[in-house]
Design a protein around this motif. Structure first.
Motif, PDB file in Angstrom:
ATOM      1  N   ASP A  86      21.118 -45.165  66.163  1.00  0.00           N
ATOM      2  CA  ASP A  86      20.295 -45.711  65.080  1.00  0.00           C
ATOM      3  C   ASP A  86      20.930 -46.957  64.485  1.00  0.00           C
ATOM      4  O   ASP A  86      20.226 -47.907  64.118  1.00  0.00           O
ATOM      5  CB  ASP A  86      20.069 -44.650  64.007  1.00  0.00           C
ATOM      6  N   PHE A  87      22.259 -46.960  64.373  1.00  0.00           N
ATOM      7  CA  PHE A  87      22.951 -48.139  63.842  1.00  0.00           C
ATOM      8  C   PHE A  87      22.764 -49.328  64.784  1.00  0.00           C
ATOM      9  O   PHE A  87      22.396 -50.431  64.349  1.00  0.00           O
ATOM     10  CB  PHE A  87      24.436 -47.834  63.659  1.00  0.00           C
ATOM     11  N   HIS A  88      23.000 -49.131  66.065  1.00  0.00           N
ATOM     12  CA  HIS A  88      22.885 -50.240  67.003  1.00  0.00           C
ATOM     13  C   HIS A  88      21.432 -50.703  67.158  1.00  0.00           C
ATOM     14  O   HIS A  88      21.169 -51.899  67.370  1.00  0.00           O
ATOM     15  CB  HIS A  88      23.481 -49.851  68.356  1.00  0.00           C
ATOM     16  N   PHE A  89      20.492 -49.777  67.037  1.00  0.00           N
ATOM     17  CA  PHE A  89      19.077 -50.143  67.091  1.00  0.00           C
ATOM     18  C   PHE A  89      18.738 -51.052  65.915  1.00  0.00           C
ATOM     19  O   PHE A  89      18.088 -52.098  66.088  1.00  0.00           O
ATOM     20  CB  PHE A  89      18.214 -48.886  67.072  1.00  0.00           C
ATOM     21  N   ALA A  90      19.183 -50.666  64.711  1.00  0.00           N
ATOM     22  CA  ALA A  90      18.950 -51.503  63.534  1.00  0.00           C
ATOM     23  C   ALA A  90      19.641 -52.853  63.682  1.00  0.00           C
ATOM     24  O   ALA A  90      19.098 -53.884  63.271  1.00  0.00           O
ATOM     25  CB  ALA A  90      19.435 -50.786  62.277  1.00  0.00           C
ATOM     26  N   TYR A 116      20.086 -48.835  54.241  1.00  0.00           N
ATOM     27  CA  TYR A 116      20.550 -50.079  53.615  1.00  0.00           C
ATOM     28  C   TYR A 116      20.325 -51.259  54.563  1.00  0.00           C
ATOM     29  O   TYR A 116      19.812 -52.312  54.164  1.00  0.00           O
ATOM     30  CB  TYR A 116      22.032 -49.915  53.261  1.00  0.00           C
ATOM     31  N   LEU A 117      20.661 -51.075  55.838  1.00  0.00           N
ATOM     32  CA  LEU A 117      20.522 -52.161  56.801  1.00  0.00           C
ATOM     33  C   LEU A 117      19.051 -52.522  57.028  1.00  0.00           C
ATOM     34  O   LEU A 117      18.691 -53.714  57.091  1.00  0.00           O
ATOM     35  CB  LEU A 117      21.199 -51.779  58.122  1.00  0.00           C
ATOM     36  N   TYR A 118      18.174 -51.534  57.122  1.00  0.00           N
ATOM     37  CA  TYR A 118      16.754 -51.830  57.288  1.00  0.00           C
ATOM     38  C   TYR A 118      16.191 -52.558  56.057  1.00  0.00           C
ATOM     39  O   TYR A 118      15.332 -53.440  56.182  1.00  0.00           O
ATOM     40  CB  TYR A 118      15.956 -50.545  57.534  1.00  0.00           C
ATOM     41  N   THR A 119      16.680 -52.191  54.885  1.00  0.00           N
ATOM     42  CA  THR A 119      16.232 -52.860  53.658  1.00  0.00           C
ATOM     43  C   THR A 119      16.719 -54.297  53.623  1.00  0.00           C
ATOM     44  O   THR A 119      15.994 -55.213  53.213  1.00  0.00           O
ATOM     45  CB  THR A 119      16.734 -52.083  52.425  1.00  0.00           C
ATOM     46  N   ILE A 120      17.942 -54.517  54.067  1.00  0.00           N
ATOM     47  CA  ILE A 120      18.490 -55.868  54.168  1.00  0.00           C
ATOM     48  C   ILE A 120      17.640 -56.719  55.118  1.00  0.00           C
ATOM     49  O   ILE A 120      17.354 -57.891  54.840  1.00  0.00           O
ATOM     50  CB  ILE A 120      19.960 -55.802  54.642  1.00  0.00           C
ATOM     51  N   ILE A 121      17.211 -56.133  56.228  1.00  0.00           N
ATOM     52  CA  ILE A 121      16.332 -56.843  57.165  1.00  0.00           C
ATOM     53  C   ILE A 121      15.027 -57.231  56.465  1.00  0.00           C
ATOM     54  O   ILE A 121      14.561 -58.368  56.559  1.00  0.00           O
ATOM     55  CB  ILE A 121      16.048 -55.985  58.409  1.00  0.00           C
ATOM     56  N   GLY A 122      14.442 -56.250  55.751  1.00  0.00           N
ATOM     57  CA  GLY A 122      13.176 -56.510  55.065  1.00  0.00           C
ATOM     58  C   GLY A 122      13.288 -57.597  54.019  1.00  0.00           C
ATOM     59  O   GLY A 122      12.345 -58.377  53.807  1.00  0.00           O
ATOM     60  N   GLY A 167      20.138 -54.485  66.491  1.00  0.00           N
ATOM     61  CA  GLY A 167      19.321 -55.286  67.391  1.00  0.00           C
ATOM     62  C   GLY A 167      18.159 -55.943  66.663  1.00  0.00           C
ATOM     63  O   GLY A 167      17.879 -57.141  66.838  1.00  0.00           O
ATOM     64  N   LEU A 168      17.482 -55.171  65.811  1.00  0.00           N
ATOM     65  CA  LEU A 168      16.375 -55.722  65.025  1.00  0.00           C
ATOM     66  C   LEU A 168      16.880 -56.772  64.032  1.00  0.00           C
ATOM     67  O   LEU A 168      16.234 -57.805  63.813  1.00  0.00           O
ATOM     68  CB  LEU A 168      15.658 -54.601  64.277  1.00  0.00           C
ATOM     69  N   PHE A 169      18.049 -56.498  63.443  1.00  0.00           N
ATOM     70  CA  PHE A 169      18.650 -57.440  62.489  1.00  0.00           C
ATOM     71  C   PHE A 169      18.924 -58.782  63.160  1.00  0.00           C
ATOM     72  O   PHE A 169      18.563 -59.848  62.636  1.00  0.00           O
ATOM     73  CB  PHE A 169      19.940 -56.860  61.923  1.00  0.00           C
ATOM     74  N   TYR A 170      19.551 -58.759  64.326  1.00  0.00           N
ATOM     75  CA  TYR A 170      19.902 -60.006  65.006  1.00  0.00           C
ATOM     76  C   TYR A 170      18.655 -60.788  65.407  1.00  0.00           C
ATOM     77  O   TYR A 170      18.643 -62.026  65.365  1.00  0.00           O
ATOM     78  CB  TYR A 170      20.774 -59.729  66.224  1.00  0.00           C
ATOM     79  N   MET A 171      17.593 -60.095  65.795  1.00  0.00           N
ATOM     80  CA  MET A 171      16.343 -60.793  66.131  1.00  0.00           C
ATOM     81  C   MET A 171      15.823 -61.567  64.926  1.00  0.00           C
ATOM     82  O   MET A 171      15.515 -62.759  65.024  1.00  0.00           O
ATOM     83  CB  MET A 171      15.281 -59.790  66.612  1.00  0.00           C
ATOM     84  N   ASP A 172      15.716 -60.895  63.780  1.00  0.00           N
ATOM     85  CA  ASP A 172      15.197 -61.557  62.589  1.00  0.00           C
ATOM     86  C   ASP A 172      16.145 -62.645  62.096  1.00  0.00           C
ATOM     87  O   ASP A 172      15.712 -63.710  61.638  1.00  0.00           O
ATOM     88  CB  ASP A 172      14.972 -60.532  61.478  1.00  0.00           C
ATOM     89  N   LEU A 173      17.444 -62.375  62.185  1.00  0.00           N
ATOM     90  CA  LEU A 173      18.448 -63.349  61.751  1.00  0.00           C
ATOM     91  C   LEU A 173      18.321 -64.654  62.531  1.00  0.00           C
ATOM     92  O   LEU A 173      18.254 -65.744  61.951  1.00  0.00           O
ATOM     93  CB  LEU A 173      19.848 -62.755  61.943  1.00  0.00           C
ATOM     94  N   ILE A 174      18.283 -64.543  63.844  1.00  0.00           N
ATOM     95  CA  ILE A 174      18.277 -65.740  64.698  1.00  0.00           C
ATOM     96  C   ILE A 174      17.006 -66.551  64.506  1.00  0.00           C
ATOM     97  O   ILE A 174      17.037 -67.778  64.382  1.00  0.00           O
ATOM     98  CB  ILE A 174      18.477 -65.328  66.169  1.00  0.00           C
ATOM     99  N   PHE A 175      15.873 -65.867  64.409  1.00  0.00           N
ATOM    100  CA  PHE A 175      14.625 -66.610  64.251  1.00  0.00           C
ATOM    101  C   PHE A 175      14.463 -67.171  62.842  1.00  0.00           C
ATOM    102  O   PHE A 175      13.598 -68.021  62.606  1.00  0.00           O
ATOM    103  CB  PHE A 175      13.431 -65.737  64.646  1.00  0.00           C
TER     104      PHE A 175
END
Length: 348
Positions: free
Chosen positions: A254-258, A225-231, A260-268
């Motif tokens: 895996d949760f914290h890794f996702a 769900y979190l990876y899909t939200i990122i996408g 980290g990726l979420f925060y990168m995309d969010l901030i940019f």
């Protein structure tokens, strides 16, 4: 086993089990290649079963044909990796009504490179245990389950795309039970695999709100769900999901890794609005390393080690912290992670 047109994989699978089992029971659902010929060559008992769009029906027919007190279930695109004959024998000699769970390592492609996920699946079954579910069938039993040191490799995702078939059967299941949280999750997974992320998010969200908090697959649901939200860049929804689930998944790399990726995309996506969350990128990946790779959850290999180290290297390289970047890239390179090795070569 249940099979159809598996001449590419079947020999490898049967070779891995022939010295362990007393009999091989293979149910064929309509092969037109050499599958049955290969099965006979290994001394298997082969039975035909007319396909009725129901995996459990075929699985249970195979179990009915077994004459043994215990059954070990495999798919043709799987094979045993380790020397586990004595482990299986000891388990069934000491147990009567317990289900054995194997560790399956799934090979898949992500971001243009091979990745490996691991999960524990109920596959060593005492006689009488059956399956339920038309697709993504599950062992239908309240018996206790025990993880065993049996490693099975699975590479079917790499060579075969079965999403159209799976989606058709899953949607049929939903017609029968529209509020089945597990089937909703599996529908979301198929749409995610097809890169139909808007559809995937809808089904994951429905499943998320229906799934009991102790569901065995809830961890996987949350990660998908979190990876899909990122996408989909559904960032406000993602912030709420992370806030809600952070404590319960504090020990999941895996949760914290996702995250980290979420925060990168969010901030940019909006630096002015979200820059205050910038430290959470580093914090998330460092937490991955603190936890390490784990067997507690179904997990992608490296989220608690080299993948997290590599992303920390990227983080510090972008910030101009070359020494820190080199240190983290070196950690990942020490585990033979190719991308980290290449970054080290370039930086040096």
């Amino acid at each position: 086993m249940i099979v159809k047109n598996e001449e590419r994989h079947l020999s490898r699978c049967l070779q891995s089990v022939k010295g362990i089992v007393d009999e091989m029971v293979i149910v064929d659902t309509g092969s037109t290649d050499r599958t049955k010929e290969i099965a006979y060559a290994f001394g298997a008992k082969v039975f035909d079963f007319e396909w009725v769009n129901d995996f459990s029906a075929a699985r249970n027919y195979a179990l009915e044909k077994s004459t043994s007190d215990w059954n070990f279930v495999l798919d043709a695109d799987e094979y045993i990796m380790n020397d586990c004959g004595s482990i299986i024998r000891n388990f069934i000699e000491k147990n009567d009504r317990v289900i054995g769970r194997i560790k399956r390592v799934d090979e898949f492609i992500q971001d243009g490179e091979k990745r490996y996920a691991q999960s524990y699946l109920s596959r060593l079954l005492p006689k009488g245990v059956k399956y339920a579910g038309r697709i993504h069938e599950q062992v239908d039993s309240d018996l206790p389950r025990e993880n065993l040191d049996i490693e099975v490799y699975h590479d079917g995702y790499v060579y075969t795309d079965k999403t159209d078939r799976n989606l058709k059967l899953l949607l049929l299941e939903l017609e029968r039970d529209s509020l089945n949280d597990y089937v909703l999750y599996q529908v979301g997974k198929q749409y995610k695999l097809q890169q139909q992320l808007q559809q995937a998010e809808l089904y994951f969200e429905k499943s998320y709100h229906l799934a009991p908090s102790q569901s065995w697959y809830r961890h996987n649901l949350l990660i998908d769900y979190l990876y899909t939200i990122i996408g989909n860049k559904s960032f406000e929804k993602g912030l709420k999901l992370i806030e809600t689930e952070r404590d319960g998944l504090a020990d999941s790399p895996d949760f914290h890794f996702a995250c980290g990726l979420f925060y990168m995309d969010l901030i940019f996506s909006n630096v002015n609005k979200y820059i205050h969350l910038f430290p959470l990128i580093e914090k998330s990946f460092l937490r991955c390393l603190e936890i390490g790779d784990t067997d507690k959850y179904d997990s992608v290999k490296g989220t608690g080690s080299f993948l997290a180290s590599y992303n920390l290297g990227v983080f510090h390289e972008v910030l101009g912290n070359t020494d820190k970047a080199l240190s983290f890239y070196q950690q990942a390179a020490n585990e033979q992670y190719e991308r980290a090795i290449k970054r080290l070569e370039l930086l040096r």
